[in-house]
Design an enzyme around this catalytic site. Sequence first.
Site, PDB file in Angstrom:
ATOM      1  N   LYS A 154       2.258  27.772  -6.083  1.00  0.00           N
ATOM      2  CA  LYS A 154       2.865  27.987  -7.406  1.00  0.00           C
ATOM      3  C   LYS A 154       4.311  27.502  -7.400  1.00  0.00           C
ATOM      4  O   LYS A 154       4.791  26.874  -8.331  1.00  0.00           O
ATOM      5  CB  LYS A 154       2.772  29.463  -7.806  1.00  0.00           C
ATOM      6  CG  LYS A 154       1.364  29.931  -8.107  1.00  0.00           C
ATOM      7  CD  LYS A 154       0.701  29.108  -9.211  1.00  0.00           C
ATOM      8  CE  LYS A 154      -0.715  29.540  -9.477  1.00  0.00           C
ATOM      9  NZ  LYS A 154      -1.398  28.674 -10.479  1.00  0.00           N
ATOM     10  N   ASN A 200     -15.185  29.704  -9.995  1.00  0.00           N
ATOM     11  CA  ASN A 200     -14.810  31.116 -10.140  1.00  0.00           C
ATOM     12  C   ASN A 200     -15.127  31.599 -11.548  1.00  0.00           C
ATOM     13  O   ASN A 200     -14.398  32.392 -12.145  1.00  0.00           O
ATOM     14  CB  ASN A 200     -13.311  31.298  -9.830  1.00  0.00           C
ATOM     15  CG  ASN A 200     -12.965  32.765  -9.598  1.00  0.00           C
ATOM     16  OD1 ASN A 200     -13.823  33.566  -9.210  1.00  0.00           O
ATOM     17  ND2 ASN A 200     -11.733  33.144  -9.888  1.00  0.00           N
ATOM     18  N   TYR A 202      -0.938  30.610  -1.265  1.00  0.00           N
ATOM     19  CA  TYR A 202      -1.171  30.670  -2.727  1.00  0.00           C
ATOM     20  C   TYR A 202       0.176  30.691  -3.451  1.00  0.00           C
ATOM     21  O   TYR A 202       0.427  29.872  -4.343  1.00  0.00           O
ATOM     22  CB  TYR A 202      -1.993  31.909  -3.104  1.00  0.00           C
ATOM     23  CG  TYR A 202      -1.871  32.212  -4.577  1.00  0.00           C
ATOM     24  CD1 TYR A 202      -1.038  33.239  -5.017  1.00  0.00           C
ATOM     25  CD2 TYR A 202      -2.507  31.411  -5.512  1.00  0.00           C
ATOM     26  CE1 TYR A 202      -0.874  33.470  -6.371  1.00  0.00           C
ATOM     27  CE2 TYR A 202      -2.351  31.635  -6.870  1.00  0.00           C
ATOM     28  CZ  TYR A 202      -1.524  32.670  -7.294  1.00  0.00           C
ATOM     29  OH  TYR A 202      -1.352  32.893  -8.631  1.00  0.00           O
ATOM     30  N   SER A 213       3.210  32.262 -11.547  1.00  0.00           N
ATOM     31  CA  SER A 213       2.996  33.662 -11.188  1.00  0.00           C
ATOM     32  C   SER A 213       4.293  34.305 -10.728  1.00  0.00           C
ATOM     33  O   SER A 213       5.154  33.642 -10.133  1.00  0.00           O
ATOM     34  CB  SER A 213       1.958  33.736 -10.061  1.00  0.00           C
ATOM     35  OG  SER A 213       1.918  35.024  -9.501  1.00  0.00           O
ATOM     36  N   LEU A 265      -6.661  45.339  -8.299  1.00  0.00           N
ATOM     37  CA  LEU A 265      -6.807  46.776  -8.526  1.00  0.00           C
ATOM     38  C   LEU A 265      -7.763  47.125  -9.652  1.00  0.00           C
ATOM     39  O   LEU A 265      -8.685  47.937  -9.467  1.00  0.00           O
ATOM     40  CB  LEU A 265      -5.422  47.390  -8.837  1.00  0.00           C
ATOM     41  CG  LEU A 265      -5.414  48.885  -9.158  1.00  0.00           C
ATOM     42  CD1 LEU A 265      -5.886  49.710  -7.962  1.00  0.00           C
ATOM     43  CD2 LEU A 265      -4.025  49.349  -9.615  1.00  0.00           C
ATOM     44  N   ASN A 324       0.943  41.019 -13.784  1.00  0.00           N
ATOM     45  CA  ASN A 324      -0.435  41.320 -13.382  1.00  0.00           C
ATOM     46  C   ASN A 324      -1.366  41.360 -14.586  1.00  0.00           C
ATOM     47  O   ASN A 324      -1.403  42.371 -15.293  1.00  0.00           O
ATOM     48  CB  ASN A 324      -0.471  42.649 -12.615  1.00  0.00           C
ATOM     49  CG  ASN A 324       0.090  42.482 -11.221  1.00  0.00           C
ATOM     50  OD1 ASN A 324       1.242  42.052 -11.047  1.00  0.00           O
ATOM     51  ND2 ASN A 324      -0.709  42.775 -10.213  1.00  0.00           N
TER      52      ASN A 324
HETATM   53  C1  WQD Z   1      -1.956  45.634  -7.497  1.00  0.00           C
HETATM   54  C2  WQD Z   1      -1.549  46.914  -6.779  1.00  0.00           C
HETATM   55  C3  WQD Z   1      -2.085  46.897  -4.448  1.00  0.00           C
HETATM   56  C4  WQD Z   1      -6.411  46.887  -4.861  1.00  0.00           C
HETATM   57  C5  WQD Z   1      -2.002  39.672  -7.073  1.00  0.00           C
HETATM   58  C6  WQD Z   1      -1.411  38.341  -6.749  1.00  0.00           C
HETATM   59  C7  WQD Z   1      -0.692  37.799  -7.950  1.00  0.00           C
HETATM   60  C8  WQD Z   1      -1.625  37.778  -9.119  1.00  0.00           C
HETATM   61  C9  WQD Z   1      -2.162  39.177  -9.394  1.00  0.00           C
HETATM   62  C10 WQD Z   1      -2.609  35.618  -9.268  1.00  0.00           C
HETATM   63  C11 WQD Z   1      -0.948  46.647  -5.414  1.00  0.00           C
HETATM   64  C12 WQD Z   1      -2.873  47.979  -5.181  1.00  0.00           C
HETATM   65  C13 WQD Z   1      -5.060  46.868  -5.135  1.00  0.00           C
HETATM   66  C14 WQD Z   1      -6.999  48.038  -4.293  1.00  0.00           C
HETATM   67  C15 WQD Z   1      -4.853  49.116  -4.321  1.00  0.00           C
HETATM   68  N1  WQD Z   1      -2.686  36.883  -8.886  1.00  0.00           N
HETATM   69  N2  WQD Z   1      -4.302  47.961  -4.863  1.00  0.00           N
HETATM   70  N3  WQD Z   1      -6.193  49.125  -4.042  1.00  0.00           N
HETATM   71  O1  WQD Z   1      -1.301  42.059  -5.345  1.00  0.00           O
HETATM   72  O2  WQD Z   1       0.111  42.792  -7.352  1.00  0.00           O
HETATM   73  O3  WQD Z   1      -0.962  40.556  -7.362  1.00  0.00           O
HETATM   74  O4  WQD Z   1      -2.839  39.590  -8.203  1.00  0.00           O
HETATM   75  O5  WQD Z   1      -1.703  35.094  -9.865  1.00  0.00           O
HETATM   76  O6  WQD Z   1      -0.278  36.488  -7.650  1.00  0.00           O
HETATM   77  O7  WQD Z   1      -0.454  38.537  -5.734  1.00  0.00           O
HETATM   78  O8  WQD Z   1      -2.368  42.558  -7.592  1.00  0.00           O
HETATM   79  O9  WQD Z   1      -4.304  43.906  -8.285  1.00  0.00           O
HETATM   80  O10 WQD Z   1      -4.220  43.002  -5.895  1.00  0.00           O
HETATM   81  O11 WQD Z   1      -2.724  44.868  -6.561  1.00  0.00           O
HETATM   82  O12 WQD Z   1      -4.138  50.111  -4.084  1.00  0.00           O
HETATM   83  O13 WQD Z   1      -8.223  48.107  -4.024  1.00  0.00           O
HETATM   84  O14 WQD Z   1      -2.717  47.691  -6.549  1.00  0.00           O
HETATM   85  O15 WQD Z   1      -1.642  47.376  -3.187  1.00  0.00           O
HETATM   86  O16 WQD Z   1       0.067  47.619  -5.187  1.00  0.00           O
HETATM   87  P1  WQD Z   1      -1.065  42.057  -6.807  1.00  0.00           P
HETATM   88  P2  WQD Z   1      -3.505  43.559  -7.064  1.00  0.00           P
END
Ligand code: WQD
Length: 335
Positions: A154, A36, A150, A125, A200, A179
């Site tokens: 952890k 990765n 996942y 996490s 995101l 995050n």
């Molecule tokens: C953040 C917010 C989505 C993408 C994950 C893992 C966590 C850690 C961080 C490893 C949420 C919203 C997202 C998009 C959106 N990873 N979103 N449109 O899910 O909080 O955490 O990543 O350790 O363990 O669970 O992060 O960035 O995916 O989402 O609206 O295209 O953005 O619904 O509310 P998340 P994320």
Amino acid sequence: MNKVLVTGGLGFIGSHTVVELQNEGFEVLIIDNLSNSTIDVLDKITSITNKKPSYFNIDLKNKADVQHFFKENKVDGVIHFAASKAVGESVEKPLEYYENNIGTLVYLLQEMKAYKITNFIFSSSCTVYGQADELPITESAPIKPAESPYGNTKQIGEEIIKDVTNISNLKAIALRYFNPIGAHESAKIGELPIGVPQNLIPYVAQTAAGIRKELSVFGSDYPTIDGTAVRDYIHVVDLAKAHIIALSRLIHNKNKTAFEVFNIGTGKGNSVLEVIKSFEKVTGKKLNYKLVDRREGDITAAYADTAVANKELGWSSKLTLDDALLSAWKWQQTL
Ligand code: WQD
């Protein structure tokens, strides 16, 4: 006492932590199987710090290679990032996640025990909390049943480490990240986009760059300030610095118990729409997005209570959401 093995050291958080370790005078050895990450990150790290880390292209699933590494290399501590981390993918490929995230942890701990390496920092996490009952989330919040393999890796990882500290001289700290976002100010390292971004911020940056047509905002009916989900977005450089402080705590035996956990976040929650507004403000770019249904498995809100990390580690985040989003945009523009 300054030779450190960083597994996953060419990855997003790993590479930023290697830079901060070198800035603090540590000699860094990196194990990374490039699953990765890419090898050019090694040169980018070197160009930032003018010090080239030692690099070993080892897959931690290969027990013999792990044993050989520790036979040949004496280290004083280990920071363990190497793991698979895509929540959705883990649901489809649980066995790959248990093998890669748990099996490799066991091999690492076996060698650390054999060579009496007693300082261990584990990448954990906020996922372990699931949807916490109370916000902000403290380290004593109940660990909820994992919502993905996942997240389970952890939780199990923390339990394995705690058990080992009970029967050996191992001292360990699990850092529970919220995050992580953003990139180094040089824009030479950042979050590498491999495939369609699940997270995101990379998706926002790629939309602004015209690589993605529009951002889908997953859910606008959450019980939050504007209906979109809330998260604690922490600048990856602040997060990296927390690792150096945690490692030094162990090296200097400042830890209060053999196994400690700390929430590493800003302590502030921001909704998806607030992130979009901040991104548009700092970049001057209008973001194309649409409100769609919630994403399966997402929680409503999570943000850290950072009092323990502030008090015990003397660490707090210094960079803002605006800083992080601007750095993410600058990084995106180099790709
Ligand atoms: C953040 C917010 C989505 C993408 C994950 C893992 C966590 C850690 C961080 C490893 C949420 C919203 C997202 C998009 C959106 N990873 N979103 N449109 O899910 O909080 O955490 O990543 O350790 O363990 O669970 O992060 O960035 O995916 O989402 O609206 O295209 O953005 O619904 O509310 P998340 P994320």
